[in-house]
Write an enzyme that holds these catalytic residues in place. Structure first.
Site, mmCIF file in Angstrom:
data_model
loop_
_atom_site.group_PDB
_atom_site.id
_atom_site.type_symbol
_atom_site.label_atom_id
_atom_site.label_comp_id
_atom_site.label_asym_id
_atom_site.label_seq_id
_atom_site.Cartn_x
_atom_site.Cartn_y
_atom_site.Cartn_z
ATOM 1 N N ARG A 14 0.818 -1.318 0.017
ATOM 2 C CA ARG A 14 0.124 0.028 0.014
ATOM 3 C C ARG A 14 0.980 1.371 -0.036
ATOM 4 O O ARG A 14 2.170 1.302 0.484
ATOM 5 C CB ARG A 14 -1.022 0.044 1.266
ATOM 6 C CG ARG A 14 -0.274 -0.019 2.431
ATOM 7 C CD ARG A 14 -1.162 0.083 3.739
ATOM 8 N NE ARG A 14 -2.027 -1.183 3.782
ATOM 9 C CZ ARG A 14 -1.732 -2.122 4.263
ATOM 10 N NH1 ARG A 14 -0.496 -2.487 4.889
ATOM 11 N NH2 ARG A 14 -2.476 -3.303 4.386
ATOM 12 N N ASN A 88 11.294 0.307 3.493
ATOM 13 C CA ASN A 88 9.906 1.296 3.386
ATOM 14 C C ASN A 88 9.095 1.246 4.459
ATOM 15 O O ASN A 88 8.372 2.164 4.892
ATOM 16 C CB ASN A 88 9.343 1.071 2.047
ATOM 17 C CG ASN A 88 7.961 1.857 1.988
ATOM 18 O OD1 ASN A 88 7.728 3.142 2.011
ATOM 19 N ND2 ASN A 88 6.890 1.254 1.963
ATOM 20 N N TYR A 153 8.827 9.212 15.896
ATOM 21 C CA TYR A 153 9.085 9.058 14.542
ATOM 22 C C TYR A 153 10.275 9.972 14.080
ATOM 23 O O TYR A 153 11.113 9.401 13.142
ATOM 24 C CB TYR A 153 7.770 9.407 13.874
ATOM 25 C CG TYR A 153 7.757 9.430 12.226
ATOM 26 C CD1 TYR A 153 7.317 8.121 12.013
ATOM 27 C CD2 TYR A 153 7.802 10.111 11.492
ATOM 28 C CE1 TYR A 153 7.292 7.924 10.334
ATOM 29 C CE2 TYR A 153 7.710 10.125 10.131
ATOM 30 C CZ TYR A 153 7.538 8.894 9.603
ATOM 31 O OH TYR A 153 7.448 8.683 8.177
ATOM 32 N N LYS A 157 13.733 8.470 11.964
ATOM 33 C CA LYS A 157 13.757 8.739 10.658
ATOM 34 C C LYS A 157 15.344 9.335 10.816
ATOM 35 O O LYS A 157 16.148 9.244 9.658
ATOM 36 C CB LYS A 157 12.978 9.643 10.077
ATOM 37 C CG LYS A 157 11.688 9.035 9.847
ATOM 38 C CD LYS A 157 11.666 7.843 8.870
ATOM 39 C CE LYS A 157 10.521 7.158 8.701
ATOM 40 N NZ LYS A 157 10.480 6.025 7.699
ATOM 41 N N ILE A 186 3.296 14.103 1.762
ATOM 42 C CA ILE A 186 2.689 13.422 0.676
ATOM 43 C C ILE A 186 1.493 13.154 0.522
ATOM 44 O O ILE A 186 0.887 13.033 1.599
ATOM 45 C CB ILE A 186 3.706 11.966 0.391
ATOM 46 C CG1 ILE A 186 4.790 12.254 0.389
ATOM 47 C CG2 ILE A 186 3.019 11.396 -0.734
ATOM 48 C CD1 ILE A 186 5.581 13.017 -0.822
#
Length: 245
Positions: A14, A88, A153, A157, A186
């Site tokens: 997805r 990913n 998060y 990253k 995004i």
């Protein structure tokens, strides 16, 4: 660009992972689609095969070393090599610092950072023997600039960018490149559900005045996976519309 190369993509069924898989497949890559959701992964691979793509589905959790070793084993046994790895898979568990639960911190760091480490370690064993390979990590602009309510998060990253550079130095002598793509804002199903004024607020923070698409990220990955990027390693490619420079 990547004709007949074997690409292992985590979180493939997805969103950005799906777009990356489709972009690589569109240029002739063989796809090893890895996801924790067995039904979604099988359905996606069925779609790929219907379009003539050589593909295999692997259900696995990137935080489980045995699952990770199995996904590389399946790639080798099915297609004979592992040429491209795209890390990913990722999760969010947002919350303000003073309210963030230990388990939410641990979950995000484990999936987003440890998962990439485990996958990279497993794939690198194959790639170093082949003396070729491309490893691409999906980071985030918030790992570069921070974001309130996302301490876990952002840390994961930012750590992924450090992992990228360290692994790039270690693996370069074996002709294995390691790079990262750092998406900005995004357009996703979540952002599509926002009121129009909220979407405009997001776009106003971006010099190009629009959100990016999953295809924008996929195209960057496709470049880094190809021969055209052979002299690029240890880099973080920002795909963010100028939001962070």
């Amino acid at each position: 660009m990547v004709q007949d190369r074997v690409a292992v993509v985590t979180g493939a069924s997805r969103g950005i992972g799906r777009s990356i898989s489709l972009a690589l497949a569109g240029q002739g890559a063989k796809i090893v689609a890895v996801d924790i959701d067995p039904e979604a992964t099988e359905a996606f691979v069925t779609e790929l095969k219907a379009d003539g793509v050589e593909a295999v589905a692997v259900t696995g959790n990137v935080t489980d070393a045995a699952d990770v070793d199995n996904m590389i084993k399946v790639a080798k046994e099915t297609f004979g090599s592992v040429d491209i790895l795209v890390n990913n898979a990722g999760i969010t568990r947002d919350g303000l610092l003073l309210r963030m639960k230990d388990e939410d911190w641990d979950a995000v760091l484990t999936v987003n950072l440890k998962g990439a480490f485990l996958c990279t370690r497993a794939a690198a064993k194959v790639m170093t023997k082949q003396r070729s390979g491309r490893i691409i990590n999906i980071a985030s602009v918030v790992g570069q600039m921070g974001n309130a309510g996302q301490a876990n998060y952002c840390a994961s990253k930012a750590g992924l960018m450090g992992l990228t550079r360290s692994n790039a130095r270690e693996l370069a002598k074996r002709n294995v490149t390691v790079n990262a793509v750092a998406p900005g804002f995004i357009a996703t199903a979540m952002t599509d559900a926002l009121p129009e004024d909220k979407r405009q607020e997001l776009a106003a923070q971006i010099p190009l005045e629009r959100l990016g698409s999953a295809d924008d990220i996929a195209n960057a990955v496709l470049f880094l996976a190809s021969d055209n990027s052979g002299y690029i390693t240890g880099q973080v490619l920002g795909v963010n519309g100028g939001m962070y420079m």
